[in-house]
Scaffold this active site. Sequence first.
Site, PDB file in Angstrom:
ATOM      1  CG  HIS A 183      -1.568   1.371   1.365  1.00  0.00           C
ATOM      2  ND1 HIS A 183      -1.225   1.871   2.782  1.00  0.00           N
ATOM      3  CD2 HIS A 183      -2.575   1.956   0.750  1.00  0.00           C
ATOM      4  CE1 HIS A 183      -2.119   2.993   2.654  1.00  0.00           C
ATOM      5  NE2 HIS A 183      -2.935   2.947   1.688  1.00  0.00           N
ATOM      6  CG  HIS A 194       0.837   8.638   1.379  1.00  0.00           C
ATOM      7  ND1 HIS A 194       1.147   7.960   2.383  1.00  0.00           N
ATOM      8  CD2 HIS A 194      -0.570   8.829   1.447  1.00  0.00           C
ATOM      9  CE1 HIS A 194      -0.142   7.624   3.242  1.00  0.00           C
ATOM     10  NE2 HIS A 194      -1.071   8.056   2.416  1.00  0.00           N
TER      11      HIS A 194
END
Length: 308
Positions: free
Chosen positions: A28, A102
Amino acid sequence: MSYSDWMSQLPAKLHTTPLYKLAIPGSHDSMSYDLDVNSRIIEPNGLKRFSRIYCLRKIVHTWASTQEVSITEQLNAGVRYFDLRIARKPKDTDPTRLYFHHGLYTQTDVETVLREINVWAESHPKEILILSLSHFEGFDQTISAQLHSHLIRFITNLFGAKLILNTDTPTLKTCWNQGKNIIVSYDHLAFHQPLIWRKIKYYYGNSMDRAKIIAKLSQDLEKEKSPHYFFVCGLNPTLPHNFSILKYVLRFCDNFTNVVRRGLPKMLRWVQQQYDKTPMNIIASDVVTRNDFVATVVKLNLKSVKGR
Protein backbone atom coordinates in the site's frame (compact mmCIF):
# COMPACT_ATOMS: atom_id res chain seq x y z
CA MET A 1 13.14 -18.95 3.05
CA SER A 2 13.44 -16.52 0.11
CA TYR A 3 10.30 -15.33 -1.67
CA SER A 4 12.07 -13.51 -4.52
CA ASP A 5 10.82 -16.15 -7.01
CA TRP A 6 7.81 -17.57 -5.18
CA MET A 7 5.46 -17.61 -8.19
CA SER A 8 7.76 -19.89 -10.17
CA GLN A 9 7.89 -22.24 -7.15
CA LEU A 10 4.12 -22.68 -6.72
CA PRO A 11 2.72 -26.21 -7.22
CA ALA A 12 1.90 -27.13 -10.84
CA LYS A 13 -1.82 -27.30 -9.97
CA LEU A 14 -1.80 -23.51 -9.55
CA HIS A 15 -0.11 -22.74 -12.86
CA THR A 16 -3.48 -22.76 -14.68
CA THR A 17 -5.41 -20.85 -11.99
CA PRO A 18 -6.48 -17.32 -13.07
CA LEU A 19 -4.22 -14.76 -11.39
CA TYR A 20 -7.26 -13.09 -9.81
CA LYS A 21 -7.84 -16.32 -7.85
CA LEU A 22 -4.31 -16.50 -6.43
CA ALA A 23 -3.31 -14.89 -3.12
CA ILE A 24 -0.81 -12.16 -4.04
CA PRO A 25 1.10 -9.92 -1.58
CA GLY A 26 0.88 -6.21 -2.33
CA SER A 27 2.20 -2.97 -0.89
CA HIS A 28 0.00 0.00 0.00
CA ASP A 29 1.41 3.40 -0.99
CA SER A 30 4.41 1.56 -2.33
CA MET A 31 6.64 4.61 -2.88
CA SER A 32 6.07 6.30 0.49
CA TYR A 33 9.54 5.22 1.71
CA ASP A 34 10.89 7.89 -0.66
CA LEU A 35 8.86 10.94 0.50
CA ASP A 36 10.71 14.24 0.38
CA VAL A 37 10.47 16.17 3.66
CA ASN A 38 11.50 19.31 1.75
CA SER A 39 8.58 19.16 -0.70
CA ARG A 40 5.33 21.08 -0.31
CA ILE A 41 2.43 19.39 1.51
CA ILE A 42 -0.18 17.87 -0.83
CA GLU A 43 -2.56 16.49 1.78
CA PRO A 44 -4.36 16.86 4.10
CA ASN A 45 -5.88 19.90 2.39
CA GLY A 46 -6.02 21.90 5.60
CA LEU A 47 -2.21 21.83 5.90
CA LYS A 48 -1.29 22.82 2.33
CA ARG A 49 -1.01 26.52 3.17
CA PHE A 50 1.49 25.72 5.98
CA SER A 51 3.96 23.95 3.69
CA ARG A 52 6.77 26.35 4.59
CA ILE A 53 6.83 25.15 8.22
CA TYR A 54 9.52 22.45 8.43
CA CYS A 55 8.31 20.79 11.66
CA LEU A 56 4.86 20.38 10.09
CA ARG A 57 6.34 18.78 6.99
CA LYS A 58 8.32 16.50 9.30
CA ILE A 59 5.11 15.38 11.06
CA VAL A 60 3.44 14.69 7.70
CA HIS A 61 6.53 12.72 6.61
CA THR A 62 6.47 10.64 9.83
CA TRP A 63 2.79 9.72 9.43
CA ALA A 64 2.66 9.36 5.64
CA SER A 65 5.63 6.96 5.31
CA THR A 66 3.91 3.57 5.14
CA GLN A 67 6.80 1.59 3.63
CA GLU A 68 10.37 1.20 4.87
CA VAL A 69 12.26 -0.33 1.93
CA SER A 70 12.77 0.43 -1.77
CA ILE A 71 10.75 -0.98 -4.66
CA THR A 72 13.55 -3.42 -5.53
CA GLU A 73 13.72 -4.61 -1.92
CA GLN A 74 9.92 -5.05 -1.90
CA LEU A 75 10.17 -7.08 -5.12
CA ASN A 76 12.95 -9.23 -3.66
CA ALA A 77 10.81 -9.78 -0.55
CA GLY A 78 8.01 -11.22 -2.72
CA VAL A 79 5.64 -8.27 -3.18
CA ARG A 80 3.90 -8.44 -6.58
CA TYR A 81 1.26 -5.68 -6.48
CA PHE A 82 2.25 -2.01 -6.22
CA ASP A 83 0.01 0.93 -5.34
CA LEU A 84 1.60 3.81 -7.30
CA ARG A 85 0.06 7.26 -6.79
CA ILE A 86 1.14 9.72 -9.46
CA ALA A 87 1.61 13.49 -9.16
CA ARG A 88 2.92 16.45 -11.11
CA LYS A 89 4.70 19.19 -9.20
CA PRO A 90 3.34 22.66 -9.98
CA LYS A 91 5.77 24.88 -11.88
CA ASP A 92 8.12 21.96 -12.70
CA THR A 93 10.44 23.12 -15.48
CA ASP A 94 10.17 19.69 -17.15
CA PRO A 95 6.72 19.60 -18.83
CA THR A 96 6.23 15.83 -18.48
CA ARG A 97 8.17 14.92 -15.33
CA LEU A 98 6.06 13.11 -12.72
CA TYR A 99 6.56 11.96 -9.14
CA PHE A 100 4.73 9.77 -6.64
CA HIS A 101 2.96 11.15 -3.60
CA HIS A 102 1.39 10.46 -0.22
CA GLY A 103 1.04 13.64 1.80
CA LEU A 104 4.32 14.85 0.24
CA TYR A 105 6.00 14.31 -3.12
CA THR A 106 8.67 11.65 -3.52
CA GLN A 107 12.32 12.47 -4.19
CA THR A 108 12.52 10.08 -7.15
CA ASP A 109 10.58 10.62 -10.38
CA VAL A 110 8.17 8.08 -11.93
CA GLU A 111 10.26 7.16 -14.97
CA THR A 112 13.31 6.31 -12.84
CA VAL A 113 11.27 3.95 -10.64
CA LEU A 114 9.52 2.28 -13.59
CA ARG A 115 12.94 1.62 -15.15
CA GLU A 116 14.04 0.04 -11.86
CA ILE A 117 10.96 -2.24 -11.94
CA ASN A 118 11.66 -3.13 -15.57
CA VAL A 119 15.24 -4.22 -14.76
CA TRP A 120 13.92 -6.49 -11.99
CA ALA A 121 11.16 -7.93 -14.21
CA GLU A 122 13.68 -8.81 -16.92
CA SER A 123 15.78 -10.81 -14.48
CA HIS A 124 12.72 -12.60 -12.97
CA PRO A 125 10.65 -13.55 -16.06
CA LYS A 126 8.37 -15.97 -14.15
CA GLU A 127 7.27 -13.43 -11.53
CA ILE A 128 4.10 -11.55 -12.57
CA LEU A 129 3.96 -7.91 -11.43
CA ILE A 130 0.81 -5.80 -11.12
CA LEU A 131 1.36 -2.04 -11.20
CA SER A 132 -1.67 0.03 -10.19
CA LEU A 133 -1.37 3.70 -11.22
CA SER A 134 -3.87 6.12 -9.71
CA HIS A 135 -4.66 9.46 -8.00
CA PHE A 136 -2.96 11.65 -10.68
CA GLU A 137 -2.53 14.70 -8.45
CA GLY A 138 -1.79 18.03 -10.17
CA PHE A 139 -2.97 16.87 -13.62
CA ASP A 140 -4.59 20.24 -14.41
CA GLN A 141 -7.19 20.30 -17.16
CA THR A 142 -4.98 22.16 -19.62
CA ILE A 143 -2.17 19.57 -19.47
CA SER A 144 -3.95 16.43 -18.25
CA ALA A 145 -4.35 14.70 -21.64
CA GLN A 146 -0.72 15.44 -22.55
CA LEU A 147 0.56 14.01 -19.23
CA HIS A 148 -1.55 10.84 -19.45
CA SER A 149 -0.55 10.25 -23.08
CA HIS A 150 3.13 10.77 -22.30
CA LEU A 151 3.02 8.42 -19.29
CA ILE A 152 1.20 5.64 -21.15
CA ARG A 153 3.55 5.97 -24.11
CA PHE A 154 6.53 5.71 -21.76
CA ILE A 155 5.03 2.61 -20.07
CA THR A 156 4.29 0.79 -23.34
CA ASN A 157 7.71 1.61 -24.79
CA LEU A 158 9.56 0.63 -21.60
CA PHE A 159 7.80 -2.65 -20.80
CA GLY A 160 7.02 -3.52 -24.43
CA ALA A 161 6.53 -7.23 -25.03
CA LYS A 162 6.38 -7.93 -21.26
CA LEU A 163 2.92 -6.28 -21.00
CA ILE A 164 0.01 -8.68 -20.59
CA LEU A 165 -3.06 -7.93 -22.75
CA ASN A 166 -6.23 -7.00 -20.87
CA THR A 167 -8.30 -9.24 -23.17
CA ASP A 168 -6.75 -12.33 -21.58
CA THR A 169 -7.62 -14.22 -18.42
CA PRO A 170 -4.01 -14.55 -17.34
CA THR A 171 -2.61 -17.58 -15.55
CA LEU A 172 1.00 -18.24 -14.63
CA LYS A 173 1.22 -20.77 -17.48
CA THR A 174 -0.16 -18.45 -20.19
CA CYS A 175 2.08 -15.59 -19.05
CA TRP A 176 5.16 -17.83 -19.00
CA ASN A 177 4.35 -19.31 -22.42
CA GLN A 178 4.00 -15.82 -23.92
CA GLY A 179 7.05 -14.40 -22.13
CA LYS A 180 4.95 -11.67 -20.47
CA ASN A 181 5.07 -10.66 -16.79
CA ILE A 182 3.72 -7.12 -16.25
CA ILE A 183 0.13 -5.93 -15.80
CA VAL A 184 -0.47 -2.16 -15.69
CA SER A 185 -3.78 -1.00 -14.20
CA TYR A 186 -4.63 2.66 -14.89
CA ASP A 187 -7.33 4.54 -13.00
CA HIS A 188 -8.54 6.69 -15.89
CA LEU A 189 -11.19 5.34 -18.27
CA ALA A 190 -10.28 7.62 -21.17
CA PHE A 191 -6.83 6.10 -21.53
CA HIS A 192 -7.57 2.38 -21.56
CA GLN A 193 -6.21 0.30 -24.43
CA PRO A 194 -5.39 -3.40 -24.95
CA LEU A 195 -2.11 -3.10 -23.00
CA ILE A 196 -3.59 -1.04 -20.14
CA TRP A 197 -5.97 -2.65 -17.61
CA ARG A 198 -8.89 -0.93 -15.92
CA LYS A 199 -8.92 0.14 -12.28
CA ILE A 200 -8.49 -2.60 -9.67
CA LYS A 201 -10.97 -2.31 -6.79
CA TYR A 202 -9.20 -1.60 -3.48
CA TYR A 203 -11.19 -2.51 -0.36
CA TYR A 204 -9.99 -0.94 2.90
CA GLY A 205 -11.34 -0.30 6.38
CA ASN A 206 -11.01 3.51 6.45
CA SER A 207 -10.23 3.47 10.17
CA MET A 208 -7.38 3.24 12.67
CA ASP A 209 -9.41 0.72 14.71
CA ARG A 210 -8.42 -2.84 13.76
CA ALA A 211 -11.83 -4.27 14.75
CA LYS A 212 -13.57 -1.78 12.45
CA ILE A 213 -11.14 -2.53 9.61
CA ILE A 214 -11.80 -6.26 9.93
CA ALA A 215 -15.59 -5.77 10.06
CA LYS A 216 -15.58 -3.56 6.94
CA LEU A 217 -13.27 -5.88 4.96
CA SER A 218 -15.31 -8.97 5.92
CA GLN A 219 -18.43 -7.24 4.60
CA ASP A 220 -16.73 -6.08 1.38
CA LEU A 221 -15.21 -9.48 0.59
CA GLU A 222 -18.69 -11.00 0.54
CA LYS A 223 -19.15 -9.12 -2.77
CA GLU A 224 -16.28 -11.10 -4.32
CA LYS A 225 -17.71 -14.61 -3.96
CA SER A 226 -17.20 -15.26 -7.70
CA PRO A 227 -14.35 -12.99 -8.79
CA HIS A 228 -13.78 -12.35 -12.49
CA TYR A 229 -11.21 -9.60 -12.06
CA PHE A 230 -8.45 -8.54 -9.68
CA PHE A 231 -9.38 -7.00 -6.34
CA VAL A 232 -7.39 -5.81 -3.33
CA CYS A 233 -8.00 -6.44 0.35
CA GLY A 234 -6.13 -3.56 2.02
CA LEU A 235 -5.05 -4.30 5.60
CA ASN A 236 -3.81 -0.73 6.03
CA PRO A 237 -5.18 1.52 8.78
CA THR A 238 -6.29 4.99 7.66
CA LEU A 239 -5.75 8.22 9.58
CA PRO A 240 -8.90 10.35 10.07
CA HIS A 241 -9.39 13.40 7.81
CA ASN A 242 -10.71 15.66 10.58
CA PHE A 243 -9.24 17.16 13.77
CA SER A 244 -9.19 13.74 15.48
CA ILE A 245 -6.03 13.10 13.45
CA LEU A 246 -4.22 15.16 16.10
CA LYS A 247 -4.46 12.41 18.72
CA TYR A 248 -2.19 10.33 16.50
CA VAL A 249 0.20 12.80 14.88
CA LEU A 250 0.98 14.58 18.15
CA ARG A 251 2.45 11.40 19.63
CA PHE A 252 6.01 12.57 19.12
CA CYS A 253 7.54 9.23 20.17
CA ASP A 254 5.40 7.24 17.73
CA ASN A 255 5.01 6.97 13.96
CA PHE A 256 2.74 5.31 11.41
CA THR A 257 4.96 2.31 10.73
CA ASN A 258 5.08 1.48 14.45
CA VAL A 259 1.27 1.63 14.64
CA VAL A 260 1.03 -0.78 11.69
CA ARG A 261 3.66 -3.16 13.08
CA ARG A 262 1.77 -3.44 16.38
CA GLY A 263 -1.45 -4.36 14.60
CA LEU A 264 -0.22 -6.47 11.69
CA PRO A 265 0.01 -9.84 13.51
CA LYS A 266 -3.69 -9.62 14.41
CA MET A 267 -4.60 -8.62 10.85
CA LEU A 268 -2.66 -11.57 9.44
CA ARG A 269 -4.42 -14.00 11.80
CA TRP A 270 -7.70 -12.62 10.49
CA VAL A 271 -6.52 -13.09 6.87
CA GLN A 272 -5.80 -16.78 7.52
CA GLN A 273 -9.27 -17.29 9.00
CA GLN A 274 -11.08 -15.19 6.37
CA TYR A 275 -9.43 -17.04 3.48
CA ASP A 276 -11.52 -20.10 4.38
CA LYS A 277 -14.75 -18.06 4.10
CA THR A 278 -14.37 -15.74 1.11
CA PRO A 279 -12.03 -15.49 -1.91
CA MET A 280 -8.99 -13.27 -1.42
CA ASN A 281 -6.81 -12.07 -4.27
CA ILE A 282 -4.31 -9.24 -3.76
CA ILE A 283 -3.69 -8.61 -0.05
CA ALA A 284 -1.98 -5.26 0.49
CA SER A 285 -0.27 -3.91 3.57
CA ASP A 286 2.05 -1.24 4.89
CA VAL A 287 5.54 -2.28 6.13
CA VAL A 288 5.53 -5.31 3.82
CA THR A 289 8.83 -6.77 5.03
CA ARG A 290 7.57 -7.12 8.62
CA ASN A 291 5.77 -9.85 10.60
CA ASP A 292 6.03 -12.52 7.87
CA PHE A 293 3.44 -10.64 5.80
CA VAL A 294 4.63 -12.01 2.44
CA ALA A 295 5.05 -15.58 3.73
CA THR A 296 1.57 -15.58 5.28
CA VAL A 297 -0.08 -14.45 2.02
CA VAL A 298 1.91 -16.77 -0.27
CA LYS A 299 1.15 -19.80 1.92
CA LEU A 300 -2.59 -19.22 1.46
CA ASN A 301 -2.11 -20.59 -2.07
CA LEU A 302 -0.86 -23.90 -0.65
CA LYS A 303 -3.96 -24.01 1.54
CA SER A 304 -6.15 -23.78 -1.57
CA VAL A 305 -4.24 -26.67 -3.24
CA LYS A 306 -4.81 -28.91 -0.20
CA GLY A 307 -8.50 -27.99 -0.28
CA ARG A 308 -8.95 -29.24 -3.84
